[in-house]
Design an enzyme around this catalytic site. Structure first.
Site, PDB file in Angstrom:
ATOM      1  N   LYS A 299      36.236  11.386  12.668  1.00  0.00           N
ATOM      2  CA  LYS A 299      36.261  10.452  13.794  1.00  0.00           C
ATOM      3  C   LYS A 299      36.558   9.052  13.263  1.00  0.00           C
ATOM      4  O   LYS A 299      35.872   8.554  12.360  1.00  0.00           O
ATOM      5  CB  LYS A 299      34.889  10.492  14.477  1.00  0.00           C
ATOM      6  CG  LYS A 299      34.913  10.185  15.946  1.00  0.00           C
ATOM      7  CD  LYS A 299      33.557  10.517  16.551  1.00  0.00           C
ATOM      8  CE  LYS A 299      33.478  10.066  17.977  1.00  0.00           C
ATOM      9  NZ  LYS A 299      32.115  10.155  18.490  1.00  0.00           N
TER      10      LYS A 299
HETATM   11  C1  E4P Z   1      31.740  10.170  21.921  1.00  0.00           C
HETATM   12  O1  E4P Z   1      32.314  10.641  20.998  1.00  0.00           O
HETATM   13  C2  E4P Z   1      30.795   9.050  21.827  1.00  0.00           C
HETATM   14  O2  E4P Z   1      29.987   9.296  20.729  1.00  0.00           O
HETATM   15  C3  E4P Z   1      29.905   8.922  23.019  1.00  0.00           C
HETATM   16  O3  E4P Z   1      30.399   9.684  24.094  1.00  0.00           O
HETATM   17  C4  E4P Z   1      29.539   7.525  23.388  1.00  0.00           C
HETATM   18  O4  E4P Z   1      28.739   7.563  24.537  1.00  0.00           O
HETATM   19  P1  E4P Z   1      27.814   6.345  24.997  1.00  0.00           P
HETATM   20  O5  E4P Z   1      28.685   5.318  25.616  1.00  0.00           O
HETATM   21  O6  E4P Z   1      26.875   6.946  25.988  1.00  0.00           O
HETATM   22  O7  E4P Z   1      27.115   5.839  23.762  1.00  0.00           O
END
Ligand code: E4P
Length: 214
Positions: free
Chosen positions: A83
């Site tokens: 990522k």
């Molecule tokens: C996805 O890969 C992210 O880690 C996640 O969906 C972020 O979500 P949040 O805005 O609730 O922290």
């Protein structure tokens, strides 16, 4: 549409996995912190537990640093997806990793044009954060059909992974827009299954069944 769970909590992953409809896991540094466990332990355990892709995020902000971290993260399992943040250095790293055949998830995407850049860099997944756009007064879901259309217009194979999901309506809208994946927090996963009329209907069926003669 594939369902990923957005957590680093092993108990939550096990419970979602037991439903038989879990396709993968996404994590980020904040979710790892929330787990309260050492990164290496939790990352390895998640990769062993789930057959599908597991996104593990780099924390370097320069391309060479990201590539170095990616090589370390890849050791946790064959199913690791690297990522990368949607910044210029992240795009460079994405391109390099794609050339090496490594799967990538480009994260922190907030616009369709950013998503176009990630696709051009060869990202395996793009993660548009719908909930965080809602949080600042925009309609986060609006960008999902736009990204879908751009990718379809040019035949990009990058999968649209809807992230920062806050409620079941986000999941519904993601599916209607033709998103490839929704990554869903455990609390929303549970909400998806339940409907009060299902519970009421089942209670009535079971009550009536008791009165049926064998
Ligand atoms: C996805 O890969 C992210 O880690 C996640 O969906 C972020 O979500 P949040 O805005 O609730 O922290």
């Amino acid at each position: 549409m594939k369902f990923f769970i957005d957590t680093a909590d092993i108990a939550e992953i096990k419970e979602a996995h037991a439903l038989g409809i879990l396709d993968g896991v996404t994590t980020n540094p904040s979710l790892i912190k929330k787990s309260g466990r050492p990164f290496k332990d939790v990352a390895k355990e998640i990769c062993d537990l789930v057959d599908g892709p597991v996104s593990l995020e780099v924390t370097a902000v320069d391309c060479e640093g990201m590539l170095k971290e990616a090589a370390e993260l890849a050791q946790y399992g064959d199913n690791v997806v690297i990522k990368l943040p949607l910044i210029p250095e992240g795009l460079k790293a994405c391109k390099r990793l794609t050339e090496q055949g490594v799967k990538t998830n480009v994260t922190l995407c907030f616009s369709p044009v950013q998503a176009l850049l990630a696709a051009k860099a060869g990202a395996s997944y793009i993660s548009p954060f719908v909930g965080r756009l809602d949080d600042i007064g925009q309609n986060g879901m609006e960008i999902i059909p736009q990204i879908r259309q751009i990718y379809d217009n040019y035949g990009f194979e990058t999968e649209v992974l809807v992230a920062s999901i806050r409620n079941p309506i986000h999941v519904l809208d993601a599916a209607l827009a033709g998103a490839d994946v929704s990554t869903i927090p455990f609390s929303v996963f549970k909400q998806l299954v339940h409907h009060p009329l299902t519970d009421k209907g089942l209670a009535q069926f079971l009550k009536d069944w008791k009165e049926v003669k064998a």
